[in-house]
Design a protein around this motif. Sequence first.
Motif, PDB file in Angstrom:
ATOM      1  N   GLN A  22       0.820  -1.210   0.000  1.00  0.00           N
ATOM      2  CA  GLN A  22       0.000   0.000   0.000  1.00  0.00           C
ATOM      3  C   GLN A  22       0.861   1.270   0.000  1.00  0.00           C
ATOM      4  OE1 GLN A  22      -2.765  -0.269   3.271  1.00  0.00           O
ATOM      5  NE2 GLN A  22      -3.476  -2.298   2.649  1.00  0.00           N
ATOM      6  N   SER A  23       2.137   1.123   0.318  1.00  0.00           N
ATOM      7  CA  SER A  23       3.043   2.266   0.321  1.00  0.00           C
ATOM      8  C   SER A  23       3.712   2.410  -1.045  1.00  0.00           C
ATOM      9  CB  SER A  23       4.115   2.103   1.407  1.00  0.00           C
ATOM     10  OG  SER A  23       5.173   3.011   1.202  1.00  0.00           O
ATOM     11  N   SER A  24       3.499   3.551  -1.703  1.00  0.00           N
ATOM     12  CA  SER A  24       4.112   3.760  -3.019  1.00  0.00           C
ATOM     13  C   SER A  24       5.635   3.809  -2.924  1.00  0.00           C
ATOM     14  CB  SER A  24       3.574   5.047  -3.650  1.00  0.00           C
ATOM     15  OG  SER A  24       3.810   6.157  -2.799  1.00  0.00           O
ATOM     16  N   GLU A  25       6.155   4.255  -1.772  1.00  0.00           N
ATOM     17  CA  GLU A  25       7.611   4.325  -1.594  1.00  0.00           C
ATOM     18  C   GLU A  25       8.212   2.941  -1.362  1.00  0.00           C
ATOM     19  OE1 GLU A  25       5.536   6.280   0.254  1.00  0.00           O
ATOM     20  OE2 GLU A  25       5.825   8.173  -0.806  1.00  0.00           O
ATOM     21  N   LEU A  26       7.585   2.159  -0.481  1.00  0.00           N
ATOM     22  CA  LEU A  26       8.145   0.853  -0.116  1.00  0.00           C
ATOM     23  C   LEU A  26       7.884  -0.221  -1.166  1.00  0.00           C
ATOM     24  CD1 LEU A  26       7.254   0.791   3.691  1.00  0.00           C
ATOM     25  CD2 LEU A  26       9.480   1.266   2.653  1.00  0.00           C
ATOM     26  N   ARG A  27       6.852  -0.025  -1.962  1.00  0.00           N
ATOM     27  CA  ARG A  27       6.471  -1.025  -2.968  1.00  0.00           C
ATOM     28  C   ARG A  27       7.641  -1.357  -3.900  1.00  0.00           C
ATOM     29  NH1 ARG A  27       2.089   1.545  -5.987  1.00  0.00           N
ATOM     30  NH2 ARG A  27       1.042   1.483  -3.969  1.00  0.00           N
ATOM     31  N   ALA A  28       8.458  -0.352  -4.180  1.00  0.00           N
ATOM     32  CA  ALA A  28       9.585  -0.538  -5.103  1.00  0.00           C
ATOM     33  C   ALA A  28      10.655  -1.467  -4.536  1.00  0.00           C
ATOM     34  CB  ALA A  28      10.199   0.818  -5.440  1.00  0.00           C
ATOM     35  N   TYR A  29      10.621  -1.698  -3.216  1.00  0.00           N
ATOM     36  CA  TYR A  29      11.642  -2.535  -2.577  1.00  0.00           C
ATOM     37  C   TYR A  29      11.104  -3.913  -2.192  1.00  0.00           C
ATOM     38  CZ  TYR A  29      13.875   1.998  -2.318  1.00  0.00           C
ATOM     39  OH  TYR A  29      14.416   3.226  -2.644  1.00  0.00           O
ATOM     40  N   LEU A  30       9.910  -4.250  -2.684  1.00  0.00           N
ATOM     41  CA  LEU A  30       9.315  -5.556  -2.406  1.00  0.00           C
ATOM     42  C   LEU A  30       9.498  -6.475  -3.603  1.00  0.00           C
ATOM     43  CD1 LEU A  30       5.970  -4.418  -0.758  1.00  0.00           C
ATOM     44  CD2 LEU A  30       7.742  -5.765   0.376  1.00  0.00           C
ATOM     45  N   PRO A  31      10.083  -7.654  -3.424  1.00  0.00           N
ATOM     46  CA  PRO A  31      10.146  -8.604  -4.525  1.00  0.00           C
ATOM     47  C   PRO A  31       8.715  -8.980  -4.949  1.00  0.00           C
ATOM     48  CG  PRO A  31      11.533  -9.313  -2.682  1.00  0.00           C
ATOM     49  CD  PRO A  31      10.681  -8.186  -2.188  1.00  0.00           C
ATOM     50  N   GLU A  32       8.521  -9.209  -6.230  1.00  0.00           N
ATOM     51  CA  GLU A  32       7.194  -9.622  -6.697  1.00  0.00           C
ATOM     52  C   GLU A  32       6.782 -10.902  -5.977  1.00  0.00           C
ATOM     53  OE1 GLU A  32       4.722 -10.588 -10.825  1.00  0.00           O
ATOM     54  OE2 GLU A  32       6.896 -10.251 -10.916  1.00  0.00           O
ATOM     55  N   THR A  33       5.540 -10.941  -5.520  1.00  0.00           N
ATOM     56  CA  THR A  33       5.049 -12.071  -4.728  1.00  0.00           C
ATOM     57  C   THR A  33       3.690 -12.509  -5.250  1.00  0.00           C
ATOM     58  OG1 THR A  33       6.216 -11.206  -2.779  1.00  0.00           O
ATOM     59  CG2 THR A  33       4.548 -12.881  -2.377  1.00  0.00           C
ATOM     60  N   ARG A  34       3.503 -13.813  -5.396  1.00  0.00           N
ATOM     61  CA  ARG A  34       2.245 -14.381  -5.890  1.00  0.00           C
ATOM     62  C   ARG A  34       1.837 -15.577  -5.032  1.00  0.00           C
ATOM     63  NH1 ARG A  34       1.745 -10.227  -7.978  1.00  0.00           N
ATOM     64  NH2 ARG A  34       1.915  -9.659 -10.185  1.00  0.00           N
ATOM     65  N   ARG A  35       0.547 -15.882  -5.044  1.00  0.00           N
ATOM     66  CA  ARG A  35       0.080 -17.092  -4.363  1.00  0.00           C
ATOM     67  C   ARG A  35       0.565 -18.308  -5.122  1.00  0.00           C
ATOM     68  NH1 ARG A  35      -3.481 -15.625  -0.427  1.00  0.00           N
ATOM     69  NH2 ARG A  35      -4.591 -13.637  -0.694  1.00  0.00           N
ATOM     70  N   PHE A  36       0.857 -19.381  -4.398  1.00  0.00           N
ATOM     71  CA  PHE A  36       1.431 -20.581  -5.007  1.00  0.00           C
ATOM     72  C   PHE A  36       0.393 -21.350  -5.822  1.00  0.00           C
ATOM     73  CE2 PHE A  36       2.453 -25.178  -4.681  1.00  0.00           C
ATOM     74  CZ  PHE A  36       3.620 -25.173  -5.420  1.00  0.00           C
ATOM     75  N   SER A  37       0.701 -21.539  -7.096  1.00  0.00           N
ATOM     76  CA  SER A  37      -0.084 -22.393  -7.988  1.00  0.00           C
ATOM     77  C   SER A  37       0.834 -22.782  -9.132  1.00  0.00           C
ATOM     78  CB  SER A  37      -1.323 -21.662  -8.532  1.00  0.00           C
ATOM     79  OG  SER A  37      -0.935 -20.648  -9.444  1.00  0.00           O
ATOM     80  N   LYS A  38       0.455 -23.786  -9.895  1.00  0.00           N
ATOM     81  CA  LYS A  38       1.302 -24.210 -11.017  1.00  0.00           C
ATOM     82  C   LYS A  38       1.414 -23.103 -12.057  1.00  0.00           C
ATOM     83  CE  LYS A  38      -0.005 -27.541 -13.855  1.00  0.00           C
ATOM     84  NZ  LYS A  38      -0.252 -28.911 -14.367  1.00  0.00           N
ATOM     85  N   GLU A  39       0.302 -22.438 -12.342  1.00  0.00           N
ATOM     86  CA  GLU A  39       0.315 -21.358 -13.332  1.00  0.00           C
ATOM     87  C   GLU A  39       1.217 -20.211 -12.898  1.00  0.00           C
ATOM     88  OE1 GLU A  39      -2.826 -18.413 -15.681  1.00  0.00           O
ATOM     89  OE2 GLU A  39      -3.462 -19.484 -13.877  1.00  0.00           O
ATOM     90  N   GLN A  40       1.084 -19.792 -11.638  1.00  0.00           N
ATOM     91  CA  GLN A  40       1.909 -18.690 -11.145  1.00  0.00           C
ATOM     92  C   GLN A  40       3.381 -19.083 -11.047  1.00  0.00           C
ATOM     93  OE1 GLN A  40       1.133 -15.740 -11.029  1.00  0.00           O
ATOM     94  NE2 GLN A  40      -1.015 -15.465 -10.509  1.00  0.00           N
ATOM     95  N   LEU A  41       3.643 -20.339 -10.693  1.00  0.00           N
ATOM     96  CA  LEU A  41       5.028 -20.815 -10.626  1.00  0.00           C
ATOM     97  C   LEU A  41       5.687 -20.723 -11.998  1.00  0.00           C
ATOM     98  CD1 LEU A  41       7.296 -22.141  -8.949  1.00  0.00           C
ATOM     99  CD2 LEU A  41       6.319 -24.367  -9.554  1.00  0.00           C
ATOM    100  N   LEU A  42       4.981 -21.159 -13.024  1.00  0.00           N
ATOM    101  CA  LEU A  42       5.522 -21.084 -14.382  1.00  0.00           C
ATOM    102  C   LEU A  42       5.727 -19.631 -14.806  1.00  0.00           C
ATOM    103  CD1 LEU A  42       6.392 -22.460 -16.995  1.00  0.00           C
ATOM    104  CD2 LEU A  42       3.986 -22.466 -17.706  1.00  0.00           C
ATOM    105  N   ASN A  43       4.730 -18.786 -14.558  1.00  0.00           N
ATOM    106  CA  ASN A  43       4.842 -17.372 -14.936  1.00  0.00           C
ATOM    107  C   ASN A  43       6.029 -16.693 -14.255  1.00  0.00           C
ATOM    108  OD1 ASN A  43       2.575 -17.575 -16.520  1.00  0.00           O
ATOM    109  ND2 ASN A  43       1.168 -16.756 -14.973  1.00  0.00           N
ATOM    110  N   MET A  44       6.183 -16.945 -12.950  1.00  0.00           N
ATOM    111  CA  MET A  44       7.262 -16.312 -12.192  1.00  0.00           C
ATOM    112  C   MET A  44       8.627 -16.824 -12.630  1.00  0.00           C
ATOM    113  SD  MET A  44       6.202 -14.051  -9.800  1.00  0.00           S
ATOM    114  CE  MET A  44       7.096 -14.173  -8.234  1.00  0.00           C
ATOM    115  N   LEU A  45       8.729 -18.114 -12.941  1.00  0.00           N
ATOM    116  CA  LEU A  45      10.002 -18.673 -13.398  1.00  0.00           C
ATOM    117  C   LEU A  45      10.389 -18.124 -14.769  1.00  0.00           C
ATOM    118  CD1 LEU A  45       9.843 -22.415 -12.280  1.00  0.00           C
ATOM    119  CD2 LEU A  45      11.446 -20.679 -11.490  1.00  0.00           C
ATOM    120  N   MET A  46       9.411 -17.980 -15.657  1.00  0.00           N
ATOM    121  CA  MET A  46       9.705 -17.427 -16.983  1.00  0.00           C
ATOM    122  C   MET A  46      10.179 -15.971 -16.864  1.00  0.00           C
ATOM    123  SD  MET A  46       9.287 -19.882 -19.109  1.00  0.00           S
ATOM    124  CE  MET A  46       9.772 -21.024 -17.801  1.00  0.00           C
TER     125      MET A  46
END
Length: 256
Positions: A22-46
């Motif tokens: 929710q913080s526009s300043e801190l958001r830039a320092y957060l690694p992208e994070t997704r809920r665990f699923s096969k689709e998201q795992l493939l997307n994040m790995l690519m």
Amino acid sequence: MKSARHPRHVTNKWKKNAALMQSSELRAYLPETRRFSKEQLLNMLMKHKMVYVKPVNGTWGKGVMRVDFKPNQRQGAYQFQIEKTVRSFGSIDELYTSIRKHKLRGKYLIQQGIDLLRYDQRRFDLRVMVQRTPQKVWKTTGIIGRLGHPKKIVTNYHSDGKLVAAEKLLSPYLKAPRLKSYMNMLQNFGEDIANHLKVSFPGLREIGVDVALDQKLRPWILEVNTSPDPYIFRRLKDKSIFRTIMKYARAYGKYK
């Protein structure tokens, strides 16, 4: 009743990440994070080629896996490591099935992997301790380095990591006085994170921010622990740091 409405300890990584987003300043320092699923795992790995798969409510690095996509690997383009064991697979389906088999019970998330700085060929990150003072302001009271076991993927002290002064780990990358100003930046970084989180979680009295530093010395917020272990700071040569941490901890009732 007040403590029930505003808990001092928040275990859910997803909720803490959502609050920081929710913080526009801190958001830039957060690694992208997704809920665990096969689709998201493939997307994040690519997208990132390397990710970490973590329990939403885990502690001490238990159940954490590092997952890599290496298209030129002969034995299999997909691989993951948990503890010291590395497994390779030829397809995302095989990888996903094996991860599900080896993960702990409960929900997991996928986090963008950060190429950590190294010291003596070992990965390290930093723990930034931030506490609420009796004057009700947030103050960074300690920063310590966590040098990972050479054959493990997490840096936690409870997973055979080694506690080392942050200045020592950073000394090959930063010379004084730049090192001093960088440490000051990390102190301010920790306080900014605490001041933002207190809005969503007003019961917080202390946080331990796990900060990764990439090859460009950019800080990344890996995780925020709301019940951090103060005793790791006893390992520092400057004993006043631990004394200050314990003084504040007693003031807000963590210890008698």
